[in-house]
Scaffold this motif. Structure first.
Motif, mmCIF file in Angstrom:
data_model
loop_
_atom_site.group_PDB
_atom_site.id
_atom_site.type_symbol
_atom_site.label_atom_id
_atom_site.label_comp_id
_atom_site.label_asym_id
_atom_site.label_seq_id
_atom_site.Cartn_x
_atom_site.Cartn_y
_atom_site.Cartn_z
ATOM 1 N N VAL A 1 33.538 13.714 34.397
ATOM 2 C CA VAL A 1 33.147 14.163 33.057
ATOM 3 C C VAL A 1 34.401 14.220 32.187
ATOM 4 O O VAL A 1 35.423 14.789 32.582
ATOM 5 N N ALA A 2 34.320 13.643 31.008
ATOM 6 C CA ALA A 2 35.477 13.596 30.115
ATOM 7 C C ALA A 2 35.858 14.998 29.652
ATOM 8 O O ALA A 2 34.995 15.827 29.340
ATOM 9 N N VAL A 3 37.157 15.253 29.609
ATOM 10 C CA VAL A 3 37.700 16.511 29.094
ATOM 11 C C VAL A 3 38.784 16.178 28.080
ATOM 12 O O VAL A 3 39.436 15.134 28.171
ATOM 13 N N PRO A 4 38.991 17.063 27.094
ATOM 14 C CA PRO A 4 39.948 16.744 26.028
ATOM 15 C C PRO A 4 41.378 16.575 26.517
ATOM 16 O O PRO A 4 42.126 15.752 25.989
ATOM 17 N N ASP A 5 41.783 17.370 27.515
ATOM 18 C CA ASP A 5 43.159 17.331 27.989
ATOM 19 C C ASP A 5 43.227 18.040 29.340
ATOM 20 O O ASP A 5 42.260 18.666 29.795
ATOM 21 N N ARG A 6 44.377 17.958 29.978
ATOM 22 C CA ARG A 6 44.533 18.528 31.316
ATOM 23 C C ARG A 6 44.465 20.054 31.307
ATOM 24 O O ARG A 6 43.953 20.666 32.243
ATOM 25 N N ALA A 7 44.954 20.658 30.265
ATOM 26 C CA ALA A 7 44.878 22.122 30.187
ATOM 27 C C ALA A 7 43.425 22.583 30.153
ATOM 28 O O ALA A 7 43.037 23.542 30.837
ATOM 29 N N THR A 8 42.608 21.881 29.376
ATOM 30 C CA THR A 8 41.178 22.198 29.344
ATOM 31 C C THR A 8 40.549 21.951 30.698
ATOM 32 O O THR A 8 39.701 22.728 31.163
ATOM 33 N N ALA A 9 40.949 20.866 31.356
ATOM 34 C CA ALA A 9 40.380 20.547 32.668
ATOM 35 C C ALA A 9 40.614 21.676 33.671
ATOM 36 O O ALA A 9 39.729 21.998 34.475
ATOM 37 N N VAL A 10 41.793 22.299 33.618
ATOM 38 C CA VAL A 10 42.077 23.394 34.556
ATOM 39 C C VAL A 10 41.210 24.609 34.259
ATOM 40 O O VAL A 10 40.674 25.250 35.176
#
Length: 364
Positions: A131-140
Protein backbone atom coordinates in the motif's frame (compact mmCIF):
# COMPACT_ATOMS: atom_id res chain seq x y z
CA UNK A 1 -6.77 7.46 -4.03
CA UNK A 2 -4.19 5.33 -2.20
CA UNK A 3 -2.74 2.80 -4.62
CA UNK A 4 -2.26 -0.88 -3.91
CA UNK A 5 -0.46 -3.85 -5.41
CA UNK A 6 -0.54 -7.56 -4.64
CA UNK A 7 2.02 -10.34 -4.86
CA UNK A 8 0.97 -13.99 -4.76
CA UNK A 9 2.95 -17.23 -4.61
CA UNK A 10 1.71 -20.56 -5.99
CA UNK A 11 2.85 -24.17 -6.07
CA UNK A 12 3.34 -26.20 -9.20
CA UNK A 13 2.01 -29.70 -8.52
CA UNK A 14 1.38 -33.01 -10.20
CA UNK A 15 -2.35 -33.08 -11.12
CA UNK A 16 -2.81 -36.61 -9.72
CA UNK A 17 -0.59 -36.81 -6.64
CA UNK A 18 -0.54 -33.09 -5.72
CA UNK A 19 3.20 -33.43 -5.10
CA UNK A 20 5.29 -30.33 -5.86
CA UNK A 21 7.16 -30.51 -9.16
CA UNK A 22 10.25 -28.41 -10.00
CA UNK A 23 9.04 -26.89 -13.26
CA UNK A 24 9.07 -23.17 -12.46
CA UNK A 25 11.44 -22.18 -15.25
CA UNK A 26 9.47 -24.07 -17.88
CA UNK A 27 6.13 -22.66 -16.71
CA UNK A 28 7.41 -19.11 -16.55
CA UNK A 29 8.75 -19.45 -20.07
CA UNK A 30 5.48 -20.85 -21.38
CA UNK A 31 3.27 -18.24 -19.71
CA UNK A 32 4.14 -15.54 -22.21
CA UNK A 33 4.01 -12.84 -19.54
CA UNK A 34 7.63 -11.72 -19.42
CA UNK A 35 8.20 -10.68 -23.05
CA UNK A 36 4.68 -9.39 -23.59
CA UNK A 37 3.94 -7.37 -20.50
CA UNK A 38 6.30 -6.55 -17.66
CA UNK A 39 9.03 -8.90 -16.55
CA UNK A 40 8.15 -8.12 -12.96
CA UNK A 41 4.70 -9.67 -13.31
CA UNK A 42 6.02 -13.23 -12.97
CA UNK A 43 9.06 -13.98 -10.86
CA UNK A 44 11.13 -16.90 -9.65
CA UNK A 45 10.88 -18.01 -6.05
CA UNK A 46 13.18 -19.75 -3.57
CA UNK A 47 12.22 -23.28 -4.65
CA UNK A 48 11.70 -24.53 -8.19
CA UNK A 49 8.19 -25.79 -7.39
CA UNK A 50 7.02 -22.24 -6.64
CA UNK A 51 6.20 -19.26 -8.80
CA UNK A 52 5.33 -15.69 -7.85
CA UNK A 53 3.24 -13.03 -9.56
CA UNK A 54 2.86 -9.34 -8.91
CA UNK A 55 0.08 -7.06 -10.10
CA UNK A 56 0.81 -3.62 -11.51
CA UNK A 57 0.00 -0.63 -9.30
CA UNK A 58 -3.79 -0.48 -8.94
CA UNK A 59 -6.19 2.25 -7.87
CA UNK A 60 -9.32 0.14 -7.37
CA UNK A 61 -10.20 -3.41 -6.38
CA UNK A 62 -11.61 -4.30 -9.80
CA UNK A 63 -8.12 -3.75 -11.19
CA UNK A 64 -6.60 -5.99 -8.53
CA UNK A 65 -9.08 -8.76 -9.24
CA UNK A 66 -8.70 -8.49 -13.00
CA UNK A 67 -4.92 -8.71 -12.87
CA UNK A 68 -4.91 -11.63 -10.42
CA UNK A 69 -7.32 -13.63 -12.57
CA UNK A 70 -5.33 -12.82 -15.70
CA UNK A 71 -2.06 -13.90 -14.09
CA UNK A 72 -3.56 -17.04 -12.53
CA UNK A 73 -5.11 -18.09 -15.84
CA UNK A 74 -1.93 -17.44 -17.83
CA UNK A 75 0.16 -19.50 -15.41
CA UNK A 76 -2.55 -22.14 -15.17
CA UNK A 77 -2.50 -22.70 -18.93
CA UNK A 78 1.30 -22.66 -18.99
CA UNK A 79 1.37 -25.24 -16.20
CA UNK A 80 -1.03 -27.51 -18.10
CA UNK A 81 1.23 -27.36 -21.16
CA UNK A 82 4.02 -28.67 -18.94
CA UNK A 83 1.98 -31.44 -17.33
CA UNK A 84 1.42 -29.77 -13.98
CA UNK A 85 -1.04 -27.38 -12.32
CA UNK A 86 -0.84 -24.25 -10.15
CA UNK A 87 -2.43 -24.31 -6.71
CA UNK A 88 -2.86 -21.41 -4.30
CA UNK A 89 -2.38 -22.95 -0.88
CA UNK A 90 -0.23 -21.74 2.01
CA UNK A 91 1.63 -25.03 2.46
CA UNK A 92 2.25 -27.95 0.15
CA UNK A 93 -0.12 -30.64 1.49
CA UNK A 94 2.21 -33.41 0.32
CA UNK A 95 5.98 -33.58 -0.20
CA UNK A 96 8.47 -35.88 -1.86
CA UNK A 97 11.23 -37.36 0.29
CA UNK A 98 13.87 -35.65 -1.85
CA UNK A 99 14.04 -31.86 -1.38
CA UNK A 100 12.71 -29.58 -4.10
CA UNK A 101 15.66 -27.96 -5.92
CA UNK A 102 16.57 -24.41 -4.97
CA UNK A 103 16.38 -21.81 -7.73
CA UNK A 104 19.90 -21.11 -9.03
CA UNK A 105 20.13 -17.55 -7.79
CA UNK A 106 23.09 -16.35 -5.72
CA UNK A 107 20.86 -15.04 -2.95
CA UNK A 108 18.80 -18.22 -2.72
CA UNK A 109 21.89 -20.44 -2.77
CA UNK A 110 23.39 -18.37 0.06
CA UNK A 111 20.21 -18.85 2.08
CA UNK A 112 20.47 -22.62 1.60
CA UNK A 113 24.03 -22.54 2.93
CA UNK A 114 22.93 -20.43 5.88
CA UNK A 115 19.87 -22.49 6.89
CA UNK A 116 19.61 -25.69 4.82
CA UNK A 117 16.74 -27.34 6.69
CA UNK A 118 14.66 -24.18 6.76
CA UNK A 119 15.11 -23.76 3.01
CA UNK A 120 14.20 -27.42 2.40
CA UNK A 121 10.97 -26.91 4.35
CA UNK A 122 10.14 -23.50 2.86
CA UNK A 123 7.28 -24.98 0.85
CA UNK A 124 5.01 -22.14 1.88
CA UNK A 125 3.16 -19.48 -0.10
CA UNK A 126 2.00 -16.07 1.02
CA UNK A 127 0.14 -13.08 -0.28
CA UNK A 128 1.78 -9.67 0.12
CA UNK A 129 -0.18 -6.43 -0.08
CA UNK A 130 1.76 -3.25 -0.88
CA UNK A 131 0.00 0.00 0.00
CA UNK A 132 1.43 3.37 -1.00
CA UNK A 133 2.52 5.68 1.81
CA UNK A 134 3.66 9.31 1.52
CA UNK A 135 7.08 8.74 3.09
CA UNK A 136 9.06 6.41 5.35
CA UNK A 137 8.22 8.33 8.50
CA UNK A 138 4.52 7.85 7.80
CA UNK A 139 5.14 4.18 7.02
CA UNK A 140 6.61 3.64 10.50
CA UNK A 141 3.68 5.29 12.25
CA UNK A 142 1.27 3.20 10.16
CA UNK A 143 3.22 0.05 11.00
CA UNK A 144 2.93 0.86 14.70
CA UNK A 145 -0.82 1.42 14.44
CA UNK A 146 -1.76 -1.65 12.39
CA UNK A 147 0.42 -4.25 14.14
CA UNK A 148 -2.25 -5.18 16.75
CA UNK A 149 -4.59 -6.17 13.90
CA UNK A 150 -2.16 -8.46 12.07
CA UNK A 151 -3.19 -11.63 13.98
CA UNK A 152 -6.77 -11.05 12.83
CA UNK A 153 -5.56 -11.11 9.23
CA UNK A 154 -3.66 -14.33 9.98
CA UNK A 155 -6.85 -15.94 11.29
CA UNK A 156 -9.00 -14.72 8.41
CA UNK A 157 -6.55 -15.84 5.72
CA UNK A 158 -5.67 -19.27 7.12
CA UNK A 159 -5.07 -21.60 4.18
CA UNK A 160 -2.36 -24.02 5.30
CA UNK A 161 -3.62 -26.76 7.63
CA UNK A 162 -1.83 -29.72 6.01
CA UNK A 163 1.80 -30.82 5.96
CA UNK A 164 3.22 -34.17 4.81
CA UNK A 165 -0.29 -35.41 4.20
CA UNK A 166 -1.42 -34.83 7.77
CA UNK A 167 -3.47 -32.21 9.55
CA UNK A 168 -1.08 -30.09 11.61
CA UNK A 169 -3.82 -28.93 13.99
CA UNK A 170 -3.00 -25.39 12.86
CA UNK A 171 -5.15 -23.41 10.46
CA UNK A 172 -2.05 -21.54 9.23
CA UNK A 173 0.97 -23.82 9.49
CA UNK A 174 2.73 -21.42 7.11
CA UNK A 175 2.76 -18.84 9.91
CA UNK A 176 4.60 -21.30 12.17
CA UNK A 177 7.13 -22.27 9.50
CA UNK A 178 7.92 -18.66 8.64
CA UNK A 179 8.30 -17.84 12.34
CA UNK A 180 11.47 -19.95 12.52
CA UNK A 181 13.61 -17.45 10.62
CA UNK A 182 15.89 -15.12 12.56
CA UNK A 183 13.88 -11.94 11.97
CA UNK A 184 10.23 -12.88 11.59
CA UNK A 185 6.78 -12.78 13.16
CA UNK A 186 4.92 -9.67 14.30
CA UNK A 187 6.94 -6.47 13.87
CA UNK A 188 8.16 -4.53 16.90
CA UNK A 189 7.00 -1.00 17.66
CA UNK A 190 9.37 1.82 16.76
CA UNK A 191 9.82 5.28 18.24
CA UNK A 192 10.21 6.85 14.80
CA UNK A 193 11.80 6.21 11.42
CA UNK A 194 15.30 6.87 12.77
CA UNK A 195 14.76 4.24 15.46
CA UNK A 196 13.52 1.80 12.80
CA UNK A 197 16.49 2.37 10.51
CA UNK A 198 18.98 2.15 13.38
CA UNK A 199 17.61 -1.17 14.59
CA UNK A 200 17.51 -2.63 11.09
CA UNK A 201 21.13 -1.59 10.59
CA UNK A 202 22.13 -3.41 13.78
CA UNK A 203 20.62 -6.60 12.34
CA UNK A 204 22.50 -6.14 9.07
CA UNK A 205 25.79 -5.32 10.82
CA UNK A 206 25.49 -8.45 12.96
CA UNK A 207 25.65 -10.66 9.88
CA UNK A 208 22.68 -12.74 11.00
CA UNK A 209 20.81 -11.46 7.95
CA UNK A 210 22.55 -10.57 4.72
CA UNK A 211 20.02 -8.08 3.35
CA UNK A 212 16.75 -6.38 4.22
CA UNK A 213 14.89 -8.99 2.17
CA UNK A 214 15.53 -11.36 5.08
CA UNK A 215 13.51 -9.16 7.42
CA UNK A 216 10.47 -11.40 7.46
CA UNK A 217 8.27 -9.36 9.77
CA UNK A 218 4.59 -9.77 9.01
CA UNK A 219 4.52 -6.12 7.97
CA UNK A 220 7.51 -4.07 6.94
CA UNK A 221 8.69 -1.05 5.02
CA UNK A 222 9.48 -1.96 1.42
CA UNK A 223 12.97 -1.14 0.19
CA UNK A 224 11.95 -1.48 -3.46
CA UNK A 225 8.78 0.59 -3.49
CA UNK A 226 7.34 3.61 -1.59
CA UNK A 227 4.97 1.25 0.20
CA UNK A 228 4.17 -0.51 3.41
CA UNK A 229 4.09 -4.27 2.79
CA UNK A 230 1.72 -6.48 4.77
CA UNK A 231 2.86 -10.09 4.37
CA UNK A 232 1.16 -12.09 7.13
CA UNK A 233 -1.58 -13.42 4.82
CA UNK A 234 -1.59 -17.00 3.48
CA UNK A 235 -2.03 -17.03 -0.28
CA UNK A 236 -5.75 -17.28 -0.92
CA UNK A 237 -7.42 -20.19 -2.65
CA UNK A 238 -9.67 -17.84 -4.66
CA UNK A 239 -8.70 -14.61 -6.36
CA UNK A 240 -11.75 -12.75 -5.01
CA UNK A 241 -10.65 -13.53 -1.43
CA UNK A 242 -7.29 -11.96 -2.28
CA UNK A 243 -9.19 -8.87 -3.48
CA UNK A 244 -10.97 -8.73 -0.12
CA UNK A 245 -7.65 -8.64 1.74
CA UNK A 246 -6.25 -5.99 -0.60
CA UNK A 247 -9.25 -3.80 0.25
CA UNK A 248 -9.00 -4.43 3.98
CA UNK A 249 -5.26 -3.78 4.16
CA UNK A 250 -5.54 -0.58 2.15
CA UNK A 251 -8.33 0.58 4.47
CA UNK A 252 -6.20 -0.28 7.52
CA UNK A 253 -3.37 1.86 6.19
CA UNK A 254 -5.70 4.76 5.31
CA UNK A 255 -7.30 4.53 8.78
CA UNK A 256 -3.90 4.60 10.46
CA UNK A 257 -2.81 7.64 8.45
CA UNK A 258 -6.01 9.46 9.43
CA UNK A 259 -5.54 8.49 13.09
CA UNK A 260 -2.03 9.89 13.05
CA UNK A 261 -3.21 13.13 11.44
CA UNK A 262 -5.95 13.62 14.05
CA UNK A 263 -3.73 12.68 16.99
CA UNK A 264 -5.74 9.61 17.97
CA UNK A 265 -4.35 7.68 20.95
CA UNK A 266 -1.50 5.36 20.12
CA UNK A 267 -2.42 1.65 20.43
CA UNK A 268 -0.63 -0.18 23.23
CA UNK A 269 0.17 -3.78 22.35
CA UNK A 270 3.00 -5.43 24.31
CA UNK A 271 5.15 -7.84 22.27
CA UNK A 272 4.23 -10.86 24.38
CA UNK A 273 0.53 -10.18 23.80
CA UNK A 274 1.05 -9.80 20.06
CA UNK A 275 3.07 -13.03 19.85
CA UNK A 276 0.43 -14.94 21.78
CA UNK A 277 -2.35 -13.51 19.65
CA UNK A 278 -0.49 -14.40 16.46
CA UNK A 279 0.11 -17.99 17.62
CA UNK A 280 -3.52 -18.41 18.64
CA UNK A 281 -4.73 -17.03 15.31
CA UNK A 282 -2.47 -19.43 13.39
CA UNK A 283 -3.65 -22.31 15.55
CA UNK A 284 -7.40 -21.79 15.26
CA UNK A 285 -8.16 -19.48 12.35
CA UNK A 286 -11.79 -18.47 12.76
CA UNK A 287 -12.92 -21.75 14.34
CA UNK A 288 -12.44 -20.61 17.94
CA UNK A 289 -12.05 -17.41 19.91
CA UNK A 290 -9.71 -14.64 18.76
CA UNK A 291 -7.75 -12.10 20.75
CA UNK A 292 -8.78 -8.55 19.93
CA UNK A 293 -6.16 -5.75 19.85
CA UNK A 294 -6.78 -5.12 23.55
CA UNK A 295 -5.81 -8.71 24.40
CA UNK A 296 -9.33 -9.94 25.20
CA UNK A 297 -10.51 -13.30 23.85
CA UNK A 298 -13.80 -12.90 22.01
CA UNK A 299 -15.82 -14.73 19.39
CA UNK A 300 -14.03 -14.60 16.03
CA UNK A 301 -17.02 -13.00 14.32
CA UNK A 302 -17.10 -10.23 16.91
CA UNK A 303 -13.42 -9.44 16.36
CA UNK A 304 -13.95 -9.30 12.60
CA UNK A 305 -16.81 -6.88 13.19
CA UNK A 306 -14.48 -4.72 15.28
CA UNK A 307 -12.01 -4.63 12.41
CA UNK A 308 -14.70 -3.77 9.88
CA UNK A 309 -16.09 -1.03 12.12
CA UNK A 310 -12.62 0.46 12.44
CA UNK A 311 -11.95 0.59 8.70
CA UNK A 312 -15.45 1.22 7.31
CA UNK A 313 -14.94 4.99 6.81
CA UNK A 314 -11.83 4.26 4.73
CA UNK A 315 -13.66 1.53 2.80
CA UNK A 316 -16.48 3.96 2.05
CA UNK A 317 -14.08 6.64 0.88
CA UNK A 318 -12.45 4.15 -1.53
CA UNK A 319 -15.81 2.80 -2.73
CA UNK A 320 -14.96 -0.67 -1.43
CA UNK A 321 -17.39 -1.13 1.44
CA UNK A 322 -20.00 -3.23 -0.35
CA UNK A 323 -17.56 -5.60 -2.01
CA UNK A 324 -15.36 -6.11 1.04
CA UNK A 325 -18.28 -6.49 3.45
CA UNK A 326 -19.98 -9.11 1.28
CA UNK A 327 -16.75 -11.10 1.00
CA UNK A 328 -16.22 -10.95 4.77
CA UNK A 329 -19.76 -12.23 5.28
CA UNK A 330 -19.03 -15.11 2.90
CA UNK A 331 -15.89 -15.89 4.86
CA UNK A 332 -17.86 -16.06 8.11
CA UNK A 333 -20.47 -18.33 6.52
CA UNK A 334 -18.13 -20.71 4.68
CA UNK A 335 -15.11 -20.61 6.95
CA UNK A 336 -11.49 -20.10 5.96
CA UNK A 337 -9.77 -21.94 3.11
CA UNK A 338 -8.18 -24.09 5.82
CA UNK A 339 -11.67 -25.18 6.87
CA UNK A 340 -12.50 -25.95 3.23
CA UNK A 341 -9.35 -28.03 2.81
CA UNK A 342 -10.13 -30.05 5.93
CA UNK A 343 -13.76 -30.67 4.95
CA UNK A 344 -12.81 -31.72 1.43
CA UNK A 345 -10.07 -34.07 2.60
CA UNK A 346 -12.40 -35.68 5.15
CA UNK A 347 -15.22 -36.11 2.64
CA UNK A 348 -13.33 -37.15 -0.49
CA UNK A 349 -9.71 -37.88 0.32
CA UNK A 350 -6.59 -36.73 -1.48
CA UNK A 351 -8.10 -36.72 -4.98
CA UNK A 352 -10.94 -34.44 -3.91
CA UNK A 353 -8.52 -32.10 -2.16
CA UNK A 354 -6.33 -31.95 -5.26
CA UNK A 355 -9.36 -31.14 -7.41
CA UNK A 356 -10.44 -28.40 -4.99
CA UNK A 357 -7.03 -26.72 -5.00
CA UNK A 358 -6.63 -26.88 -8.78
CA UNK A 359 -10.16 -25.75 -9.59
CA UNK A 360 -10.53 -22.93 -7.07
CA UNK A 361 -7.13 -21.42 -7.87
CA UNK A 362 -8.28 -20.40 -11.35
CA UNK A 363 -11.97 -19.92 -10.51
CA UNK A 364 -13.39 -16.47 -11.43
Amino acid sequence: MITVGVEEEYFLVDPVTCLPVPLADAVRGAAGLEPIVDAKEVQSELLQAQIEVATPICTDLDEVGGHLLRLRHALGMAAEKNGCRIVATGTAPYRETAPVPVTKDARYLAMRSQAPQLVTEQLVNGMHVHVAVPDRATAVTVLNRIRPWLPVLVAMSANSPLWDGRDTGFASWRTVIFGRWAVSGPPPAFADVEDHDRRVQVLLDSGVISDTGQIYWQARLSDRYPTLEVRCIDVQLRADAAVMFAGIVRAMVATAIRAEETGAPFPHCPPEQLLASNWYAARHGLSDLLMDPEGRCRRAGDVLCLLLDAVTPALEEAGDVREVTSLVHRLLQQGTPADQQRRTLADGGMSALTDLLITETVSP
